[in-house]
Structure formats: structure tokens, C-alpha cells
Scaffold this active site. Structure first.
Site, PDB file in Angstrom:
ATOM      1  N   LYS A 174      38.047  32.933  29.725  1.00 19.24           N
ATOM      2  CA  LYS A 174      39.256  33.602  29.205  1.00 19.24           C
ATOM      3  C   LYS A 174      40.399  33.289  30.174  1.00 19.24           C
ATOM      4  CE  LYS A 174      42.127  36.694  29.004  1.00 19.24           C
ATOM      5  NZ  LYS A 174      43.485  36.188  29.042  1.00 19.24           N
ATOM      6  N   GLY A 227      42.828  37.031  39.941  1.00 17.84           N
ATOM      7  CA  GLY A 227      44.014  37.681  39.387  1.00 17.84           C
ATOM      8  C   GLY A 227      44.454  38.834  40.255  1.00 17.84           C
ATOM      9  N   ASN A 229      45.004  42.684  41.875  1.00 18.58           N
ATOM     10  CA  ASN A 229      44.080  43.668  42.445  1.00 18.58           C
ATOM     11  C   ASN A 229      43.709  44.749  41.439  1.00 18.58           C
ATOM     12  OD1 ASN A 229      45.160  42.262  44.781  1.00 18.58           O
ATOM     13  ND2 ASN A 229      43.889  43.702  45.887  1.00 18.58           N
ATOM     14  N   VAL A 231      43.546  44.699  38.115  1.00 16.90           N
ATOM     15  CA  VAL A 231      42.563  44.254  37.115  1.00 16.90           C
ATOM     16  C   VAL A 231      41.219  43.966  37.798  1.00 16.90           C
ATOM     17  CG1 VAL A 231      42.007  42.483  35.411  1.00 16.90           C
ATOM     18  CG2 VAL A 231      44.327  43.389  35.532  1.00 16.90           C
ATOM     19  N   GLY A 232      41.274  43.383  38.971  1.00 14.63           N
ATOM     20  CA  GLY A 232      40.034  43.070  39.697  1.00 14.63           C
ATOM     21  C   GLY A 232      39.201  44.316  39.955  1.00 14.63           C
ATOM     22  N   GLU A 249      38.696  37.153  43.280  1.00  7.67           N
ATOM     23  CA  GLU A 249      39.716  36.549  44.149  1.00  7.67           C
ATOM     24  C   GLU A 249      41.047  37.166  43.754  1.00  7.67           C
ATOM     25  OE1 GLU A 249      39.252  35.048  46.758  1.00  7.67           O
ATOM     26  OE2 GLU A 249      37.185  34.389  46.530  1.00  7.67           O
ATOM     27  N   CYS A 283      48.754  32.673  45.433  1.00  7.61           N
ATOM     28  CA  CYS A 283      48.120  33.803  46.134  1.00  7.61           C
ATOM     29  C   CYS A 283      48.171  33.579  47.638  1.00  7.61           C
ATOM     30  CB  CYS A 283      46.688  33.973  45.672  1.00  7.61           C
ATOM     31  SG  CYS A 283      45.733  32.465  45.837  1.00  7.61           S
ATOM     32  N   GLN A 330      57.728  37.861  35.190  1.00  9.26           N
ATOM     33  CA  GLN A 330      57.795  37.450  36.599  1.00  9.26           C
ATOM     34  C   GLN A 330      59.228  37.550  37.125  1.00  9.26           C
ATOM     35  OE1 GLN A 330      54.702  37.473  38.122  1.00  9.26           O
ATOM     36  NE2 GLN A 330      55.644  35.822  39.281  1.00  9.26           N
ATOM     37  N   GLU A 381      52.740  42.370  47.563  1.00  4.37           N
ATOM     38  CA  GLU A 381      52.764  40.974  47.112  1.00  4.37           C
ATOM     39  C   GLU A 381      53.928  40.803  46.127  1.00  4.37           C
ATOM     40  OE1 GLU A 381      49.633  39.653  44.393  1.00  4.37           O
ATOM     41  OE2 GLU A 381      49.500  37.791  45.530  1.00  4.37           O
TER      42      GLU A 381
HETATM   43  P1  TAP Z   1      46.318  39.436  36.136  1.00  7.09           P
HETATM   44  O1  TAP Z   1      47.347  40.130  35.354  1.00  7.09           O
HETATM   45  O2  TAP Z   1      45.295  40.245  36.835  1.00  7.09           O
HETATM   46  O3  TAP Z   1      45.615  38.414  35.127  1.00  7.09           O
HETATM   47  C1  TAP Z   1      44.544  37.588  35.507  1.00  7.09           C
HETATM   48  C2  TAP Z   1      43.606  37.428  34.336  1.00  7.09           C
HETATM   49  O4  TAP Z   1      43.045  38.705  34.009  1.00  7.09           O
HETATM   50  C3  TAP Z   1      44.301  36.942  33.070  1.00  7.09           C
HETATM   51  O5  TAP Z   1      43.435  36.121  32.343  1.00  7.09           O
HETATM   52  C4  TAP Z   1      44.535  38.242  32.323  1.00  7.09           C
HETATM   53  O6  TAP Z   1      44.680  38.090  30.940  1.00  7.09           O
HETATM   54  C5  TAP Z   1      43.245  38.977  32.631  1.00  7.09           C
HETATM   55  N1  TAP Z   1      43.313  40.407  32.389  1.00  7.09           N
HETATM   56  C6  TAP Z   1      44.394  41.210  32.196  1.00  7.09           C
HETATM   57  N2  TAP Z   1      43.996  42.488  31.964  1.00  7.09           N
HETATM   58  C7  TAP Z   1      42.642  42.496  32.015  1.00  7.09           C
HETATM   59  C8  TAP Z   1      41.641  43.503  31.871  1.00  7.09           C
HETATM   60  N3  TAP Z   1      41.954  44.775  31.632  1.00  7.09           N
HETATM   61  N4  TAP Z   1      40.349  43.139  31.993  1.00  7.09           N
HETATM   62  C9  TAP Z   1      40.005  41.859  32.252  1.00  7.09           C
HETATM   63  N5  TAP Z   1      40.904  40.862  32.379  1.00  7.09           N
HETATM   64  C10 TAP Z   1      42.206  41.170  32.271  1.00  7.09           C
HETATM   65  O7  TAP Z   1      46.957  38.499  37.234  1.00  7.09           O
HETATM   66  P2  TAP Z   1      48.116  37.441  37.031  1.00  7.09           P
HETATM   67  O8  TAP Z   1      49.413  38.150  37.053  1.00  7.09           O
HETATM   68  O9  TAP Z   1      47.800  36.560  35.880  1.00  7.09           O
HETATM   69  O10 TAP Z   1      47.937  36.549  38.334  1.00  7.09           O
HETATM   70  C11 TAP Z   1      48.596  36.831  39.517  1.00  7.09           C
HETATM   71  C12 TAP Z   1      47.669  37.492  40.511  1.00  7.09           C
HETATM   72  O11 TAP Z   1      46.545  36.668  40.738  1.00  7.09           O
HETATM   73  C13 TAP Z   1      48.318  37.664  41.863  1.00  7.09           C
HETATM   74  O12 TAP Z   1      47.984  38.913  42.392  1.00  7.09           O
HETATM   75  C14 TAP Z   1      47.692  36.561  42.688  1.00  7.09           C
HETATM   76  O13 TAP Z   1      47.690  36.784  44.076  1.00  7.09           O
HETATM   77  C15 TAP Z   1      46.325  36.506  42.125  1.00  7.09           C
HETATM   78  N6  TAP Z   1      45.724  35.204  42.419  1.00  7.09           N
HETATM   79  C16 TAP Z   1      44.742  35.162  43.349  1.00  7.09           C
HETATM   80  C17 TAP Z   1      44.176  33.950  43.674  1.00  7.09           C
HETATM   81  C18 TAP Z   1      43.081  33.923  44.698  1.00  7.09           C
HETATM   82  S1  TAP Z   1      42.112  32.647  44.702  1.00  7.09           S
HETATM   83  N7  TAP Z   1      42.905  34.901  45.530  1.00  7.09           N
HETATM   84  C19 TAP Z   1      44.601  32.777  43.064  1.00  7.09           C
HETATM   85  C20 TAP Z   1      45.608  32.858  42.125  1.00  7.09           C
HETATM   86  C21 TAP Z   1      46.164  34.101  41.797  1.00  7.09           C
HETATM   87  P3  TAP Z   1      46.133  38.117  30.248  1.00  7.09           P
HETATM   88  O14 TAP Z   1      46.850  36.942  30.756  1.00  7.09           O
HETATM   89  O15 TAP Z   1      45.787  38.045  28.825  1.00  7.09           O
HETATM   90  O16 TAP Z   1      46.787  39.418  30.639  1.00  7.09           O
END
Ligand code: TAP
Length: 482
Positions: A174, A227, A229, A231-232, A249, A283, A330, A381
């Protein structure tokens, strides 16, 4: 205008709801670039069923042959790198040179894990019983759910999917909603490389709708997530309650420490690269910089010289060094943080505004000085092109402040002192340390991931991936039955 669909059980299929999402270019928000399916829980269940059905055959295939398919996928990804990279740029704004680099990195990851098919699957242990053979072998965990973000839409999925597959698991993926078209093109690479149906399944649509079923379904054995914190932590709760293995992560708030004996030209260049590459949406982006008092003013000058050279614009154009942020969401979040920086009294050294180019989501590279430890821009962040510089008395204060955060992803120190470099290496509370390097960066053969609130579970990439994508099976063989 093309429609991009789910890929389930070897077939491209629309969402059972019939709903679609239209994708727009963040560099020109009126430019539509295609539609993706918006899937439902029923679609995710069908994908899990397909992955479960495919699992025994895939597990039975020799790991060497599984690796061979990964190698074919690497070749195809390389052939299609321009198209996939351009798609990613159109979807989330990252510059073409960055998305192309990401596609090529994806190919390297596939090649690295292709070789994994040839490596050892376990060990033979001595047994206390005479004539007995004792084996500890690594076996696949089963169906893996991979939930990935939009900011690295090619490499992050591949660094989850490639090890999952080579170790004999099947996958339901996904991706982040913003980058569904890129995801469909990456899934097509696997399809065309000849992976059997059901081995990799893609479900496009909202994480808020499909996340729970992917983290709780009885036939999913493990969830790998990158993604935010919030959601994680939600996934961790569900996975724990339902007995799933999980790997998270998450976010970062990565510090760089600049000491008086550092090469200040190098430090300024790499701090700016670390903060502004990919418009700060990494990240591992550099976000807090602790500078020893004696070189603070000189360092600030050098940072500004570097930031002035950044040219902001459409990431498809040559000569541009920073693209737009990925979306209106964003844009609002990052400009909100910049406003907080101003309101809370940080000194605005550069940028701080937005740019009107074709109505795109452009934010100036922004540098704050004389920031303090309690400011929001130093604690949270931001995920945008914003960096905060702080003056510290000495190395000890810098280390203490750098570690005083819930995050623990990456950190850098700039110094010519071997003693301080080693001290930082040992005492920086992060998963990845850079000595005279920028906080970002990863190589496929090295473990990747954070500590504290930045990551949970086994690390990703390199040999570390064995831990998450396989489980140990202990086998005792007693051949003498008479
Ligand atoms: P999120 O909003 O958490 O989205 C990440 C993924 O989770 C997307 O596929 C999202 O789907 C999905 N998601 C959303 N709600 C969910 C739920 N209730 N249950 C399960 N999955 C769900 O993060 P983002 O804004 O896309 O990414 C940015 C974040 O990722 C930042 O905090 C960044 O630091 C972190 N990040 C970390 C790393 C590592 S390796 N540590 C690398 C890259 C990014 P939708 O898109 O459909 O909402």
C-alpha cells in the site's frame, strides 16, 4: 488521461467502490496527470487472499531463481528509469535528477537482494546427542504488508519488497496516496519481470481506510511501515494485539554539530545539502545545527553563501536545484512551521517566504539563526526546506542538545579531532552517524533505520533485513532409528 489500478493476483483491477483519485502536479497544481483507484477494505482482503494463495509456490521456488527474477526487475527498472522518474517528479515535485537517482538506487537494491538468493539460509549446529544433526534455518514469515510514504516513492517500497520476496514471502503493498501512479509503474516492472501472480499485490487508496485490515488480518504475518510517528504507533498497537511481527521507520529531527576545528566550507555545503535536498522532505534531513561559538558567525556566512545558490523551480527543468513541496498539505504544514519560527523569536537569516511560480507549492529555502532549544522549529519534524542554527559553548553542550530529543534517526559531526569524532560516534543516540558527512544517505548493503522514536523492530536493508523478513526454524534430525 490514464487510469492506474490495483494489481491483485496478477491482474490490473479498479477499486470495488469504483472511486478514483485525480493526481495533480505540485509544480503546476492545475495540471492533471492521471487517476488512481481508491480501494476499499474488500480490495485489500482480495490482495491478502491472493498473496496467501501464492505463498506456498513462491516459497517452494529456489531462492536462486527468486533472485534471478529480482535481477530481471532491476534491468527493467533501469530501462524505464526515465519514465518512472518523470512520473514521480510530476506526482510529488522532487527534481528529476533526484527521482532518476532514486530509480537507479532501486535497481541497485534489487541487484543486491538478487545475490541474497545465493547466500546461506542457516547453520549447522553441534548437537549434544550422538549422531544427531541440528539445523537452524531461516524460513519466510508468510504474507507481508508493506505500507510506504510518498517521499521516496521508488526506493523505499523496493527496499521492503526486494528482501521480502527473495526470502520467500509474498507481499501486499500500500503506497502513499500522493504517489499511486509511480507505484503502479513500479508494480508493472515486477509484473513484466515475470513474478508469478499473487506474489506482489498493489492496493492503491487511503491508508486510513486500508491500514487497519493490513495490520490485523489473520493471514498477514508481518507489517513493514515507513511514515509518520502517529500512524506508526497505531500500527504497532494493532500488530501487537494481533500477534504480527512489525517494523517501523518513522520521523527524524536530525542534528549536525559543527566544531571549531571543522572544515567550515565542507560543513556549510553539507549542512545546506542535508537540509535542502529533496526540498527537505527526507526523514534524514538536517534540521538542527549546533555550532561552536568561536566559528558561529563565519559558519552562518558560509551557509548563506550556499543557500543563495539554490534555484527554486519545476523539478523537470534543468538547472533547478530545489523543487516544490509535494502537496498543498505539505505547503501549509511547512509554512506554518516557518511562521512559528518567526513568532517564537528565531532570527530569520534567509528565505522564510513562498514563491509564486505557476501557482506551484514553492517555499524559499529558509535558514533561522540564534534558535533556542525550546522553539517548535527545533523540537518538531518539519519535513520541508527549513534549518535552524544554534550557537553552543562547546562540544559537550552540542552533544547534550543533539541527544535531547525523542528522535534518533541520524546525526552528523564536523570536526578534524579524532577524539571528538569517536566520542560522537559512540555517544550520539541515533541509528546512523556521519563523521564529516551530511545526515542523509544510505547504501543498500548497510543497515538503515533509527533508534528511540525514529524506529522500532529490526533495521532495514543490508543483511539486517534477514531478521525481519525471515524467522528461525530449528530442526533436529536423528537418522538412526534402529
Ligand atoms: P504517513 O501519513 O504516516 O503515511 C505513510 C503511509 O501510511 C502512507 O501509505 C499512508 O497512506 C499510510 N497511512 C495513513 N494512515 C494510516 C493508517 N491509519 N493506518 C495505516 N497506514 C496509514 O506519513 P507521510 O506523511 O506519508 O510520510 C512522512 C513521514 O514519513 C515523515 O514523518 C518522515 O520522517 C517519515 N519517513 C521516515 C523514513 C524512515 S526510513 N525513517 C523514510 C521516509 C519517511 P495515505 O497516503 O493513503 O495516507
Amino acid at each position: 488521461m490514464a487510469d492506474y489500478l490495483n494489481f491483485i493476483d496478477g491482474q490490473w483491477t479498479g477499486a470495488s467502490s469504483g472511486e478514483k483519485r485525480e493526481h495533480f502536479n505540485p509544480a503546476k497544481p492545475n495540471e492533471s496527470i492521471g487517476f488512481t483507484a481508491v480501494s476499499t477494505v474488500a480490495d485489500a482482503e482480495r490482495a491478502i487472499e491472493a498473496a496467501k494463495k501464492a505463498a506456498p509456490g513462491w516459497k517452494a521456488m529456489s531462492s536462486v531463481n527468486r533472485g534471478e527474477l529480482l535481477r530481471k526487475a532491476a534491468d527493467l527498472l533501469e530501462e524505464r528509469a526515465d519514465d518512472i522518474a518523470k512520473t514521480a517528479t510530476l506526482e510529488m515535485g522532487k527534481r528529476f535528477v533526484e527521482t532518476k537517482g532514486e530509480a537507479l538506487r532501486g535497481a541497485s537494491i534489487l541487484r543486491y537482494y538478487a545475490q541474497e538468493g545465493y547466500r546461506t539460509k542457516g547453520e549447522v549446529l553441534p548437537s549434544a546427542s550422538d549422531g544427531t544433526t541440528l539445523l537452524a534455518v531461516r524460513v519466510p514469515v508468510g504474507v507481508v504488508a508493506a505500507i510506504t510514504p510518498w517521499n521516496f516513492p521508488i526506493a523505499i517500497p523496493i527496499w521492503k519488497i526486494a528482501p521480502a520476496l527473495v526470502f520467500g514471502n509474498t507481499v501486499v503493498w500500500k503506497p502513499g496516496q500522493e504517489t499511486g501512479i509511480t507505484a503502479a509503474k513500479v508494480a508493472e516492472v515486477f509484473k513484466d519481470a515475470g513474478f508469478p501472480k499473487g506474489v506482489l499485490n498493489l492496493v492503491l487508496g487511503r491508508g486510513s481506510v486500508m491500514g487497519d485490515i493490513l495490520s490485523t488480518h489473520k493471514d498477514v504475518a508481518a507489517v513493514t511501515f515507513t511514515g509518520s510517528n502517529a500512524v506508526g504507533q497505531h500500527i504497532a498497537k494493532l500488530a501487537t494485539a494481533n500477534g504480527k511481527k512489525y517494523q517501523l521507520e518513522l520521523g527524524g529531527k536530525n542534528p549536525a554539530v559543527v566544531l571549531e576545528d571543522a572544515n567550515l566550507d565542507l560543513a556549510a555545503r553539507l549542512v545546506v545539502d542535508g537540509a535542502m535536498k529533496q526540498t527537505g522532505q527526507r526523514c534524514t534531513a538536517t534540521s538542527r545545527v549546533y555550532v561552536e561559538a568561536g566559528v558561529y558567525d563565519t559558519f552562518v556566512e558560509k551557509v548563506i553563501e550556499n543557500v543563495k545558490n539554490i534555484t527554486v523551480g519545476d523539478g523537470l527543468q534543468e538547472g533547478i536545484t530545489m523543487g516544490p513541496v509535494a502537496s498543498k498539505k505539505q505547503f501549509d504544514t511547512v509554512t506554518g512551521y516557518i511562521q512559528k519560527g518567526k513568532d517564537e523569536g528565531a532570527e530569520l537569516l534567509y528565505g522564510g517566504g513562498t514563491l509564486n511560480i505557476d501557482g506551484g507549492y514553492y517555499i524559499e529555502p529558509t535558514v533561522f539563526g540564534h534558535a533556542t532549544h525550546d522553539m517548535t522549529i527545533v523540537k518538531e519534524e518539519i519535513f520541508g526546506p527549513v534549518v535552524a542554527l544554534m550557537k553552543v559553548a562547546d562540544y559537550n553542550e552540542a552533544l547534550e542538545r543533539a541527544n535531547d530529543t525523542m528522535y534518533g534517526l541520524s546525526a552528523a559531526v564536523f570536526t578534524d579531532s579524532l577524539e571528538k569524532a569517536f566520542h560522537f560516534m559512540e555517544n550520539s543516540e541515533v541509528g546512523m552517524v556521519q563523521i564529516n558527512g551530511e545526515t542523509g544517505g544510505a547504501e543498500p548493503q548497510a543497515p538503515f533505520g533509527g533508534t528511540k522514536a525514529s524506529g522500532q523492530g529490526p533495521k532495514e536493508q543490508g543483511q539486517a533485513a534477514v531478521e525481519f523478513f525471515t524467522t528461525n526454524k530449528t530442526i533436529t534430525i536423528n537418522p538412526f532409528t534402529k
